[in-house]
Enzyme design. Structure first.
Site, short mmCIF file in Angstrom:
data_model
loop_
_atom_site.label_atom_id
_atom_site.label_comp_id
_atom_site.label_asym_id
_atom_site.label_seq_id
_atom_site.Cartn_x
_atom_site.Cartn_y
_atom_site.Cartn_z
N GLY A 1 6.34 -0.61 -0.32
CA GLY A 1 7.21 0.51 -0.04
C GLY A 1 7.55 0.58 1.43
O GLY A 1 7.31 -0.35 2.20
N ALA A 2 8.14 1.70 1.85
CA ALA A 2 8.47 1.92 3.25
C ALA A 2 8.57 3.42 3.50
O ALA A 2 8.79 4.21 2.58
CB ALA A 2 9.79 1.24 3.63
N THR B 1 0.84 -1.19 0.00
CA THR B 1 0.00 0.00 0.00
C THR B 1 0.88 1.24 0.00
O THR B 1 1.92 1.26 0.64
CB THR B 1 -0.90 0.01 1.25
OG1 THR B 1 -1.75 -1.14 1.22
CG2 THR B 1 -1.76 1.26 1.33
N GLU C 1 0.02 -5.43 5.99
CA GLU C 1 1.33 -5.46 5.34
C GLU C 1 2.26 -6.43 6.04
O GLU C 1 2.99 -7.21 5.41
CB GLU C 1 1.95 -4.06 5.31
CG GLU C 1 1.22 -3.09 4.38
CD GLU C 1 1.70 -1.67 4.48
OE1 GLU C 1 1.38 -0.87 3.58
OE2 GLU C 1 2.40 -1.33 5.46
N SER D 1 2.07 5.26 -2.09
CA SER D 1 2.26 5.97 -3.35
C SER D 1 3.23 5.25 -4.29
O SER D 1 3.04 5.25 -5.51
CB SER D 1 2.75 7.40 -3.09
OG SER D 1 3.95 7.39 -2.33
N GLY E 1 2.79 4.47 7.33
CA GLY E 1 2.34 5.84 7.11
C GLY E 1 0.96 5.90 6.48
O GLY E 1 0.20 6.84 6.71
N GLY E 2 0.64 4.88 5.69
CA GLY E 2 -0.69 4.80 5.09
C GLY E 2 -1.71 4.07 5.93
O GLY E 2 -2.88 3.96 5.55
#
Length: 219
Positions: free
Chosen positions: A82-83, A28, A103, A30, A96-97
Site C-alpha cells: 500500500g501507500a 505492510t 519495504e 491495513s 506510516g506503519g
C-alpha cells in the site's frame, strides 16, 4: 463505500498480477492485511513468500504460509504494498506503519511493484502526509536539524522502534514538488537509513479503489 471496503477491492484487484510460480513480496499496512486474507484462495499460484515486516510475517504464518527472507528467496517476481500517498506519476510516500526500509528493499528487489490504495490516498503533490524517515538513534537530533534547514518540521515518533532497531522522524510541512530530487538529497544526510519517498523506484502499477470500482495506472 467505506474505506475498508475500498481497501478490500484494491487487494482483490491485485490478485490478477500474481501468475503461477510467483515469488511474492508482501508489504505492510491495513490494505495489505486485506490482501493477506485473500492469499489462501490463490495458494497454488504462490511458490515463495517474502515479507516486509514482522507484523506481516505473523499474519502470513497464521494463513499457513512459510515466510522466507529475501536472502533465501532471491529476486521477487511481484511485490504488493500500500501507500500513504500516491500520485498519477506513481510516486509514493510510505512508512506510516514504520516498515519503510524493508519495504523499499523489497520494492527494489522486485521485477514488478504493484501498489494498492483507496482513492483517498491519491494526491496531486506529495507531502500533506508527514514524510516518515528512519534514522539511526544516535543521529536523530543531527538529522532533525538538517530537516529543519529544509523547512520541514520533524517530529519523533515516540514509543516506536522499527524492526531494524531504529527511530522514525515524521516530517511535517513539506511540499514535495520534485520527489526524485528530494529523495536523493535526503539520502545524502548521514544517519538517515531510509526516506519514505518512493520515487527513484516508483510503483509499476497503481490500483486505486473507489466507489466506481478499481482504476489502474501503469508506468
Amino acid at each position: 463505500m467505506d474505506a475498508n471496503a475500498k481497501k478490500r477491492l484494491a487487494a482483490q484487484a491485485s490478485l490478477e498480477f500474481i501468475p503461477p510460480g510467483t515469488t511474492l513480496g508482501v508489504g505492510t499496512g491495513s490494505t495489505v492485511n486485506q490482501l493477506v486474507e485473500l492469499l489462501p484462495d490463490i495458494r497454488d499460484r504462490i511458490d515463495q513468500v517474502v515479507s516486509s515486516s514482522r507484523a506481516t510475517t505473523r499474519l502470513l504464518e497464521q494463513q499457513g504460509f512459510e515466510v522466507l527472507t529475501l536472502n533465501e528467496a532471491g529476486a521477487i517476481d511481484v511485490y504488493i504494498d500500500g501507500a500513504d500517498e500516491a500520485t498519477k506519476r506513481l510516486h509514493l510516500i510510505k512508512g506510516g506503519g514504520g516498515a519503510l526500509t524493508r519495504e523499499k528493499v523489497l520494492a527494489g528487489a522486485a521485477r514488478r511493484f504493484v501498489c494498492i490504495v483507496d482513492d483517498s490516498k491519491l494526491v496531486g503533490m506529495l507531502g500533506e502526509f508527514p514524510l516518515p524517515i528512519e534514522v539511526i538513534p544516535m543521529a536523530q537530533e543531527f538529522v532533525a536539524g538538517k530537516l529543519v534547514k529544509l523547512r520541514g518540521r520533524p517530529v519523533w515518533r515516540e514509543d516506536f522502534v522499527t524492526d531494524n532497531g531504529n527511530h522514525i522522524l515524521d516530517v511535517h510541512g513539506l511540499q514535495i514538488g520534485n520527489p526524485i530530487e528530494l529523495e536523493s538529497r535526503l539520502n545524502q544526510i548521514p544517519g538517515i537509513v531510509t526516506v519514505g519517498i518512493f520515487a527513484q523506484r516508483p510503483a509499476d502499477v497503481l490500483l486505486i479503489a473507489g466507489d466506481d470500482g478499481v482504476r489502474e495506472i501503469r508506468a
